[in-house]
Each structure stands twice: as C-alpha cells, then as structure tokens.
Design a protein around this motif. Structure first.
Motif, short mmCIF file in Angstrom:
data_model
loop_
_atom_site.label_atom_id
_atom_site.label_comp_id
_atom_site.label_asym_id
_atom_site.label_seq_id
_atom_site.Cartn_x
_atom_site.Cartn_y
_atom_site.Cartn_z
N VAL A 20 1.16 5.72 -1.21
CA VAL A 20 0.98 6.92 -2.02
C VAL A 20 2.33 7.61 -1.99
N LEU A 76 -10.27 3.96 -8.63
CA LEU A 76 -9.38 5.02 -8.16
C LEU A 76 -9.88 6.45 -8.43
N SER A 94 -5.74 3.07 -1.80
CA SER A 94 -4.86 2.18 -2.58
C SER A 94 -5.06 0.70 -2.24
N SER A 96 -2.39 0.99 -6.78
CA SER A 96 -3.11 -0.17 -6.27
C SER A 96 -2.09 -1.23 -5.90
N VAL A 103 -1.47 7.95 -6.52
CA VAL A 103 -2.11 6.87 -5.78
C VAL A 103 -2.15 5.67 -6.71
N GLU A 109 0.86 -1.19 0.00
CA GLU A 109 0.00 0.00 0.00
C GLU A 109 0.89 1.23 0.00
#
Lengths: 338, 338
Positions: B62, B292, B145, B84, B82, B60
């Motif tokens: 950002v 997203l 995410s 996934s 951001v 996970e």
C-alpha cells in the motif's frame, strides 16, 4: 425371464436368467417398457474394462410397476415409472444436498437389458407419471433415465447461464443431450465438437449454433476463434478420455466452467495448469433423480425430444446386434423393445 | 532507492536498486507505505523454485501515489492506494468477467519490497481511499492487497454460504484470512487445520469454531467425525502441496466445493476420484481487484482486522531477517516499514 449377459469382450448374449423378485422391503420389480445400450456399456464390450464372470448388463429403463416391497408406499402395480441408473433413497443427507447419485444407500443399476428388473430404493428412485404416456414418448423418457439426465447435469455442472456460450465435447448420446440442455438453459451460442455428419445434423436440430470438426489443440484454436479469443463460458465434457478432458479445459475461458460426465479413464489433471486457468471443474455420475420431475415434464409436454438420440430400434432379443452396431459406430444409441 | 534483492536461496539483501519511473502512460509510481513478505516468497528463498539472476522481490503493497502516467486519469499524487499482486486494466473481457488476475494485460508485481514501486495498469489496479487512513489500519489494508484478498477468493471459490460448514487447510496468513472470509460469508462452523498453538489462537479469534491438529488421512477422518460422516460443504486449500490438495478433496462432502489458492507444486488430480466425489474445484491467483472496494471498506470500518496476521514488524532494511523469521516459522508474516 430373458435378458442380456456379457460373457467376454464382444460377446453379449440374450439368455434365460433368474426372474427378479422383491428381496428387500424397499425394492420394486418393474416390467421393462423399453431399455437401451449405453455408451458406457461399450467399455467392457471393447475390453477396456474387466468383465470377470458373465453378468447381466444395462442400467437404463422405463417400465410398469409389477410388485413393490412393504416399505414402498408411494407406488402401486401398473404405474408407468422412470428411474435413474443410480438408485437413491432420496432422503439421506447427500440426496437432500441434491447428489442422489451419491446416496448413502446408492446401488448402481446393472440388470436392465431384461424383461423384468428389480429396483432397489424404489420409493426414492422411481417417479411415476400420472397416466401411462403415449408410446411415442417412451424413448424420450428412457433417455431421461440416463443420457438426457446426464447431459443436463453436464450443463448444470458447467454452469450454463442465459446468454452464455457453451461448448460440447463429445457427440455421443450424452453430448447430444448436452446440447439440448444448454439450449434449454438459455445458452446463446452452442458449439458442438463433432466430425460425424449425422450427429452434426442432430446437434443442429437440438440447438447447436456452430460445429467444430477439428480435435485436440486445433479444435481448441477453432473454439478460441469463435469466442473472441478467450474460450467458452461453459464446456460440457461428455467423453471421459484424457484428450477430451484436456480439450475441455483448454476450451473454457479464464474463470469458465467445465462439467465432466464421461467416466474418466486414465485422466490426471495438472494442478498448476488448472490453477492459472481459473476454470471451475465439477463432474460425476449425474444426479438424475434431482432432475427427473422437471425432465419428465419437458418430455411429456414435447418441449424436448431426447428420444431422437435413438437411431436404431431392435427387439430386446437382438441386444447383441445393438451392441455391435454401436461398437461399429453404425448407431449412436440402440433402443431395445422387450 | 533501496530494495530487497534475492541472490540465491536464503540470500536476500537490502541494496541500492534503480529508482522506478513511469515507463508507460498507464503506469504509476508509488511511495511504499508498508510492504511485507509473502509465504510464496519462501518458495525461491527455500530453493524450491529457480531464482536465476538476482532480482527484486515482493508483491504486496500500500502506498502514496508519487507520479502517474498520462493515461492515468483517476489518480493523483498524494493519494493513499491499495492494489493487488496482479495488475489489471479492469476493462478487458476477463476483468469484466471478474477474473482481473487473468487480465489480458496482467503483470505480476515483483518489486514491492522497496521504497518506491512502479505499478503497471495503474488505473485499473489501484483503488484510492477517500483520505489517508489512520496508520493503525495500514497493516489491514496491506493484507487486503494479497493474503486477505486470497483468503476471500478461497472462500468464494469454495462457495461458502450462510449456515454452511467450512474447512481451512493451511494455517499460514492466507489460511487465517480464509477463516475471516468464511466467517464474513456466514459459515456456521469453521474448522481450521492447524498444529501451531499461536496460529490456532488467531484462527479462533478470527472465527474458527473447531481446530483439527491431525493431518493427512487422520485429519480427514477427524473432519468426517465433525461433519456427520460426510465431510464439509466448503474446503479452502491454502497451501499448494499434493498432500494439502488431497486432504482438501477428501475433506469435502459429496458435491461440496474446494477453493484452492496455494500455487500448486507437483499436484496432479485423479480424474476418476474427483468424478465420483462430485466435488467442485476452482482455484487460481486471487482476483483481488474484484474484492478491493468491499474489503477496503470492511477494514476501514473495523469490521475485519486481517492485519493481525502480521506478527513481526521490521524496518524495511531488515527484510533479510523478515524472510529468515518466516522460514524458521518464528513468524507467520513479516510487515516491513520503509
């Protein structure tokens, strides 16, 4: 009256049984116009399901209303009616949700290979036609009461959409009706898995664009080749064995859908495998009642002719031969005329 | 640079590891803004999954774009992005079908609890915000995410509809985000199954209307009582154990839907039981990429605040304590700041 009674595996007899009567205010009694033998009747016939005491058989029917209970206000004697193998009041919450085959008052029909039949929950279960249909349409309407309704549900549960690719696992009457349904729902490509020439022919007539004769992993490989390497949008599982389910799950593309309508016999689905496939899975006894008005209309307007799945017609009194022919795969489905 | 490496069950260390570089033209390297520990990281941490050789952890993230490969034309250094936990090219057939977490070029992220991260398939995977968001929003975007995206997928797979009733099995971060998703999708009644007071409180804050503390068959009974005797329209299974799956399947009404997003561990689904329930079942790794743009927008406009699932914030170098706190259930989810 007379009707079919199963005594033991392979032993179905046509004999005198009690006349049916209205037992509850919500019942009706119909005189059978035509009835038939279902693929699922072969499970006990082949000893794959316990039989217990001798009991009547049959759950598919169209007929004429003979008598109705006091609570049945929408039907009258003489009307031609089509029903479902599962009765439903069509008013409970499950019925309102469209799952009439999970009606809180559901009773499964089981005495329909007979001259007369008692129908519980008659008002919610039976749909009368405006007039008595031409006899040539009876077989199609009879199919609607089970196999065509079930094929439709398989396609619906597998979320067949216009332009999509559908695979049908199983070339019995339900699978063949599944081809009809996929076609009606707009599938552009319909791949029928079948290794029987006569059934392949009927599948093509019903709208199949491709036939896959291979089974198991080989069959899945063939489906992948035909679907750009990823599998089909929708798969209709119309058998009920572990092999068929596995084939269906593997034939669906990531995020595709499997509708399974063969009663599962010793089928376990691996959670992790289903997870990583993203495949959606829904099955169950078909909520035929939901589809009846539409399917009856399609048959009466000759838009579809699911009656073609009957490739053997016998007098009801020869019901035993009807089972035998299907058991020996000499017939796809036997129509019985009282 | 430094990052988390798991050596054995219970043994996560923050140590020097190789700096990530652009290895393929489709890669990007980001500088981590914030990262975190996932419930699924606890499987190996608890010895429930084999670890093998010591390896980095975390999926996970950002962060800020540091460097992009030659094929990455839509991103530039300095942008806040951001992504996934599953990378995707966002152009293959599975991506186009909305299942980006089943992308033909998918790679699962696994090195994100670190100062810098290499992102494969960067162009298809990363979504840049117009400007660098306020630091107060980073935790919410981080949740997007993975856990928020997964909760959304659970509700989507369970087909939550306006006015419907949803049950959430599991009160971890994903389950709590599932409550947010069900609420956003218009569920009128949201029943959270939880026996932890602090999680119940957050669930209520997120929109849960009822809390069920019972588990197993007792929990299912309680759900039935709350849903007119039939069960819920939608059930979000956010755990991954056999017990949770059984609870979820039994809590759904006939014809309802279960979305399952906890990676199943020794879960087998009985075909016949599923059949007679009419329940639709779909799960898998969440196609976060599909959601997203929408979810980022909901966070940036403060419509949702999934960042609240982080109840412990630590410097990245204390990652080991982050695992420990979650393992001992002292924290729902640990946020890590490089």
């Amino acid at each position: 009256m007379r009707g079919a009674v199963i005594h033991a595996p392979g032993d179905v007899r046509f004999e005198t049984v009690d006349d049916p009567h209205v037992l509850h205010p919500t019942d009706a009694v119909i005189r059978t116009a035509v009835t038939c033998v279902c693929g699922s009747d072969l499970w006990p016939y082949r000893g794959a399901e316990p039989i217990g005491d001798p009991h009547p058989m049959g759950h598919e029917y169209v007929g004429f209303v003979e008598e109705v209970g006091s609570a049945v206000t929408s039907l009258r004697a003489g009307q031609f009616v089509v029903g479902s193998f599962a009765t439903s009041d069509n008013t409970c919450v499950n019925c309102r949700n469209g799952f009439q085959s999970n009606c809180l008052h559901r009773e499964f029909m089981s005495t329909c290979q007979a001259e007369y039949v008692r129908i519980p929950n008659a008002q919610g279960t039976l749909v009368a036609t405006d007039e008595v249909p031409d006899e040539g349409l009876w077989s199609g309407l009879l199919a609607v009461s089970d196999v065509m309704g079930t094929g439709w549900w398989a396609a619906d549960a597998a979320e067949v959409r216009p332009g999509s690719t559908a695979v049908v696992v199983g070339d019995g009457a339900v699978g063949l009706c599944g081809v009809i349904a996929a076609k009606e729902m707009g599938a552009e490509r319909i791949i029928a898995m079948s290794r029987h020439e006569s059934r392949q022919k009927l599948a093509r007539e019903f709208g199949a664009t491709d036939i896959v004769t291979e089974r198991g992993e080989e069959g899945v490989e063939r489906i992948r080749e035909l679907t750009g390497g990823i599998g089909a949008d929708s798969v209709l599982e119309c058998v009920g064995t572990a092999q068929a389910m596995s084939q269906a799950l593997h034939a669906a593309r990531p995020g595709g859908n499997v509708g399974f309508v063969g009663v599962p016999h010793e089928v376990a689905i691996d959670g992790q495998e289903l997870f990583f496939s993203h495949v959606g899975l829904r099955g169950g006894p078909a909520p035929v009642r939901r589809y009846l008005p539409d399917l009856i209309d399609r048959v009466l307007t000759a838009r579809i002719d699911p009656g073609k799945v009957f490739d053997l017609t016998l007098p009801l009194e020869q019901v035993a031969e009807g089972y035998k022919a299907m058991d020996e795969r000499r017939a796809v489905k036997t129509l019985l005329k009282p």
